[in-house]
Design a protein around this motif. Structure first.
Motif, PDB file in Angstrom:
ATOM      1  N   ILE A  84       0.823  -1.220   0.000  1.00  0.00           N
ATOM      2  CA  ILE A  84       0.000   0.000   0.000  1.00  0.00           C
ATOM      3  C   ILE A  84       0.854   1.265   0.000  1.00  0.00           C
ATOM      4  O   ILE A  84       0.320   2.368   0.058  1.00  0.00           O
ATOM      5  N   PHE A  85       2.184   1.114  -0.059  1.00  0.00           N
ATOM      6  CA  PHE A  85       3.060   2.276  -0.159  1.00  0.00           C
ATOM      7  C   PHE A  85       3.308   2.612  -1.629  1.00  0.00           C
ATOM      8  O   PHE A  85       3.616   1.755  -2.440  1.00  0.00           O
ATOM      9  N   HIS A  86       3.183   3.883  -1.953  1.00  0.00           N
ATOM     10  CA  HIS A  86       3.499   4.368  -3.302  1.00  0.00           C
ATOM     11  C   HIS A  86       4.992   4.201  -3.573  1.00  0.00           C
ATOM     12  O   HIS A  86       5.813   4.179  -2.641  1.00  0.00           O
ATOM     13  N   LYS A  87       5.360   4.102  -4.835  1.00  0.00           N
ATOM     14  CA  LYS A  87       6.782   3.922  -5.180  1.00  0.00           C
ATOM     15  C   LYS A  87       7.621   5.116  -4.740  1.00  0.00           C
ATOM     16  O   LYS A  87       8.836   4.991  -4.527  1.00  0.00           O
ATOM     17  N   ASP A  88       6.999   6.284  -4.576  1.00  0.00           N
ATOM     18  CA  ASP A  88       7.709   7.477  -4.111  1.00  0.00           C
ATOM     19  C   ASP A  88       7.429   7.771  -2.633  1.00  0.00           C
ATOM     20  O   ASP A  88       7.576   8.914  -2.174  1.00  0.00           O
ATOM     21  N   PHE A  89       7.070   6.756  -1.888  1.00  0.00           N
ATOM     22  CA  PHE A  89       6.691   6.909  -0.481  1.00  0.00           C
ATOM     23  C   PHE A  89       7.822   7.511   0.356  1.00  0.00           C
ATOM     24  O   PHE A  89       9.002   7.188   0.169  1.00  0.00           O
ATOM     25  N   THR A  90       7.423   8.392   1.300  1.00  0.00           N
ATOM     26  CA  THR A  90       8.360   8.909   2.301  1.00  0.00           C
ATOM     27  C   THR A  90       7.673   8.965   3.660  1.00  0.00           C
ATOM     28  O   THR A  90       6.470   9.228   3.750  1.00  0.00           O
ATOM     29  N   PHE A  91       8.467   8.682   4.691  1.00  0.00           N
ATOM     30  CA  PHE A  91       8.027   8.844   6.079  1.00  0.00           C
ATOM     31  C   PHE A  91       8.961   9.829   6.743  1.00  0.00           C
ATOM     32  O   PHE A  91      10.190   9.717   6.634  1.00  0.00           O
ATOM     33  N   THR A  92       8.387  10.818   7.458  1.00  0.00           N
ATOM     34  CA  THR A  92       9.208  11.820   8.139  1.00  0.00           C
ATOM     35  C   THR A  92       8.684  12.046   9.547  1.00  0.00           C
ATOM     36  O   THR A  92       7.510  12.379   9.727  1.00  0.00           O
ATOM     37  N   TYR A  93       9.556  11.818  10.524  1.00  0.00           N
ATOM     38  CA  TYR A  93       9.253  12.265  11.888  1.00  0.00           C
ATOM     39  C   TYR A  93       9.652  13.728  11.974  1.00  0.00           C
ATOM     40  O   TYR A  93      10.807  14.086  11.713  1.00  0.00           O
ATOM     41  N   MET A  94       8.700  14.589  12.342  1.00  0.00           N
ATOM     42  CA  MET A  94       8.909  16.023  12.203  1.00  0.00           C
ATOM     43  C   MET A  94       9.617  16.668  13.387  1.00  0.00           C
ATOM     44  O   MET A  94       9.871  17.868  13.389  1.00  0.00           O
ATOM     45  N   GLY A  95       9.971  15.865  14.419  1.00  0.00           N
ATOM     46  CA  GLY A  95      10.709  16.418  15.548  1.00  0.00           C
ATOM     47  C   GLY A  95      12.139  16.766  15.166  1.00  0.00           C
ATOM     48  O   GLY A  95      12.711  16.182  14.243  1.00  0.00           O
ATOM     49  N   LYS A  96      12.695  17.715  15.873  1.00  0.00           N
ATOM     50  CA  LYS A  96      14.076  18.153  15.637  1.00  0.00           C
ATOM     51  C   LYS A  96      14.885  17.884  16.903  1.00  0.00           C
ATOM     52  O   LYS A  96      14.888  18.693  17.842  1.00  0.00           O
ATOM     53  N   VAL A 106      14.153  13.970   8.922  1.00  0.00           N
ATOM     54  CA  VAL A 106      14.524  13.736   7.519  1.00  0.00           C
ATOM     55  C   VAL A 106      13.629  12.631   6.965  1.00  0.00           C
ATOM     56  O   VAL A 106      13.152  11.772   7.713  1.00  0.00           O
ATOM     57  N   PRO A 107      13.366  12.624   5.651  1.00  0.00           N
ATOM     58  CA  PRO A 107      12.471  11.604   5.085  1.00  0.00           C
ATOM     59  C   PRO A 107      13.157  10.242   4.932  1.00  0.00           C
ATOM     60  O   PRO A 107      14.347  10.169   4.616  1.00  0.00           O
ATOM     61  N   TYR A 108      12.374   9.199   5.169  1.00  0.00           N
ATOM     62  CA  TYR A 108      12.803   7.817   4.933  1.00  0.00           C
ATOM     63  C   TYR A 108      11.925   7.233   3.836  1.00  0.00           C
ATOM     64  O   TYR A 108      10.708   7.436   3.846  1.00  0.00           O
ATOM     65  N   ASP A 109      12.530   6.497   2.912  1.00  0.00           N
ATOM     66  CA  ASP A 109      11.722   5.826   1.893  1.00  0.00           C
ATOM     67  C   ASP A 109      11.202   4.509   2.458  1.00  0.00           C
ATOM     68  O   ASP A 109      11.427   4.189   3.634  1.00  0.00           O
ATOM     69  N   SER A 110      10.491   3.730   1.640  1.00  0.00           N
ATOM     70  CA  SER A 110       9.837   2.527   2.148  1.00  0.00           C
ATOM     71  C   SER A 110      10.843   1.498   2.657  1.00  0.00           C
ATOM     72  O   SER A 110      10.548   0.743   3.585  1.00  0.00           O
ATOM     73  N   GLU A 111      12.037   1.463   2.088  1.00  0.00           N
ATOM     74  CA  GLU A 111      13.042   0.503   2.539  1.00  0.00           C
ATOM     75  C   GLU A 111      13.698   0.952   3.839  1.00  0.00           C
ATOM     76  O   GLU A 111      13.797   0.189   4.798  1.00  0.00           O
ATOM     77  N   SER A 112      14.150   2.200   3.869  1.00  0.00           N
ATOM     78  CA  SER A 112      14.836   2.682   5.077  1.00  0.00           C
ATOM     79  C   SER A 112      13.878   2.846   6.259  1.00  0.00           C
ATOM     80  O   SER A 112      14.311   2.820   7.412  1.00  0.00           O
ATOM     81  N   LEU A 113      12.587   3.010   5.982  1.00  0.00           N
ATOM     82  CA  LEU A 113      11.614   3.025   7.077  1.00  0.00           C
ATOM     83  C   LEU A 113      11.706   1.726   7.870  1.00  0.00           C
ATOM     84  O   LEU A 113      11.696   1.729   9.101  1.00  0.00           O
ATOM     85  N   PHE A 114      11.812   0.609   7.156  1.00  0.00           N
ATOM     86  CA  PHE A 114      11.870  -0.695   7.818  1.00  0.00           C
ATOM     87  C   PHE A 114      13.260  -0.990   8.376  1.00  0.00           C
ATOM     88  O   PHE A 114      13.398  -1.442   9.512  1.00  0.00           O
ATOM     89  N   THR A 115      14.284  -0.749   7.587  1.00  0.00           N
ATOM     90  CA  THR A 115      15.633  -1.167   7.980  1.00  0.00           C
ATOM     91  C   THR A 115      16.281  -0.228   8.994  1.00  0.00           C
ATOM     92  O   THR A 115      17.115  -0.664   9.792  1.00  0.00           O
ATOM     93  N   GLU A 116      15.894   1.047   8.990  1.00  0.00           N
ATOM     94  CA  GLU A 116      16.523   2.007   9.891  1.00  0.00           C
ATOM     95  C   GLU A 116      15.564   2.524  10.961  1.00  0.00           C
ATOM     96  O   GLU A 116      15.820   2.381  12.162  1.00  0.00           O
ATOM     97  N   TRP A 117      14.460   3.137  10.510  1.00  0.00           N
ATOM     98  CA  TRP A 117      13.571   3.774  11.485  1.00  0.00           C
ATOM     99  C   TRP A 117      12.927   2.764  12.432  1.00  0.00           C
ATOM    100  O   TRP A 117      13.044   2.894  13.655  1.00  0.00           O
ATOM    101  N   LEU A 118      12.276   1.754  11.887  1.00  0.00           N
ATOM    102  CA  LEU A 118      11.612   0.782  12.747  1.00  0.00           C
ATOM    103  C   LEU A 118      12.612  -0.006  13.587  1.00  0.00           C
ATOM    104  O   LEU A 118      12.302  -0.408  14.717  1.00  0.00           O
ATOM    105  N   ALA A 119      13.800  -0.222  13.060  1.00  0.00           N
ATOM    106  CA  ALA A 119      14.810  -0.994  13.785  1.00  0.00           C
ATOM    107  C   ALA A 119      15.245  -0.295  15.073  1.00  0.00           C
ATOM    108  O   ALA A 119      15.670  -0.965  16.020  1.00  0.00           O
ATOM    109  N   HIS A 120      15.128   1.029  15.144  1.00  0.00           N
ATOM    110  CA  HIS A 120      15.590   1.735  16.339  1.00  0.00           C
ATOM    111  C   HIS A 120      14.495   1.878  17.398  1.00  0.00           C
ATOM    112  O   HIS A 120      14.795   2.207  18.555  1.00  0.00           O
TER     113      HIS A 120
END
Length: 199
Positions: A84-96, A106-120
């Motif tokens: 259900i993610f678009h090929k140009d999907f981005t996820f951004t946590y807006m906190g600084k 910073v924006p994460y694409d569908s791959e880095s959302l799983f491998t980096e963001w969710l992993a932490h």
């Protein structure tokens, strides 16, 4: 001497009367045809509007369901979200927040959302988090969701309020922006303390 008076009724006006009657009937028929055409146009427009409204309603419901699916599957079954993610999907946590485990704001694409963001996430929320949806607003292009979170962070209780903004394209999620108190993130997930400002 008696004078006889004769009244002669002329039929010379009969054809004229016939023409007038014929013209009157034609006018009535034309007006009736115009009214019928107007009725059909209005009816067709109404049906088109109803069809458009139905399609719009269905689109809004689809967007809402995809947004809710995101929360349902994000931690339990993230792989189910990829279709259900678009090929140009981005996820951004807006906190600084500086010096975090992964970059924030910073924006994460569908791959880095799983491998980096969710992993932490388990590293700062070792016991998980419960998110309760309190409000959801949707249209054909986007969905806004408000949630209350309850969790025990690595450095203390973490009951944050969340707002999420979803945007859609081609029937899929194009982008997600997450908003919450980055002060509470820094305090309860990273053990930071608010430093007094310099005089």
């Amino acid at each position: 001497m008696k004078t006889n008076t004769f009244i002669t009724i002329s039929t010379a006006t009969a054809p004229e009367n016939h023409r007038l009657w014929h013209r009157f009937c034609n006018n009535c028929i034309m007006k009736l045809i115009q009214l019928v055409c107007l009725f059909l146009i209005i009816s067709a427009s109404s049906l088109t509007l109803n069809a458009d409204n139905q399609l719009r309603f269905e689109k809004v419901e689809e967007n809402k369901q995809m947004a809710l699916m995101f929360f349902e599957k994000l931690l339990a079954d993230p792989e189910a979200l990829k279709p259900i993610f678009h090929k140009d999907f981005t996820f951004t946590y807006m906190g600084k927040i500086p010096d975090t485990l992964v970059p924030y704001g910073v924006p994460y694409d569908s791959e880095s959302l799983f491998t980096e963001w969710l992993a932490h996430i388990p590293k700062v929320l070792p016991f998980g988090i419960e998110l309760k949806t309190t409000d959801i607003i949707a249209d054909e292009n986007g969905v806004a969701v408000r949630q209350k979170g309850e969790a025990k962070g690595k450095y203390g209780q973490y009951n944050n309020d969340y707002s999420w903004l979803f945007k859609f394209k081609d029937g899929k999620i194009l982008s997600i922006e997450e908003f919450n108190s980055d002060f509470l993130v820094a305090k309860s997930l990273y053990g930071r303390r608010l430093a007094p400002s310099s005089p």
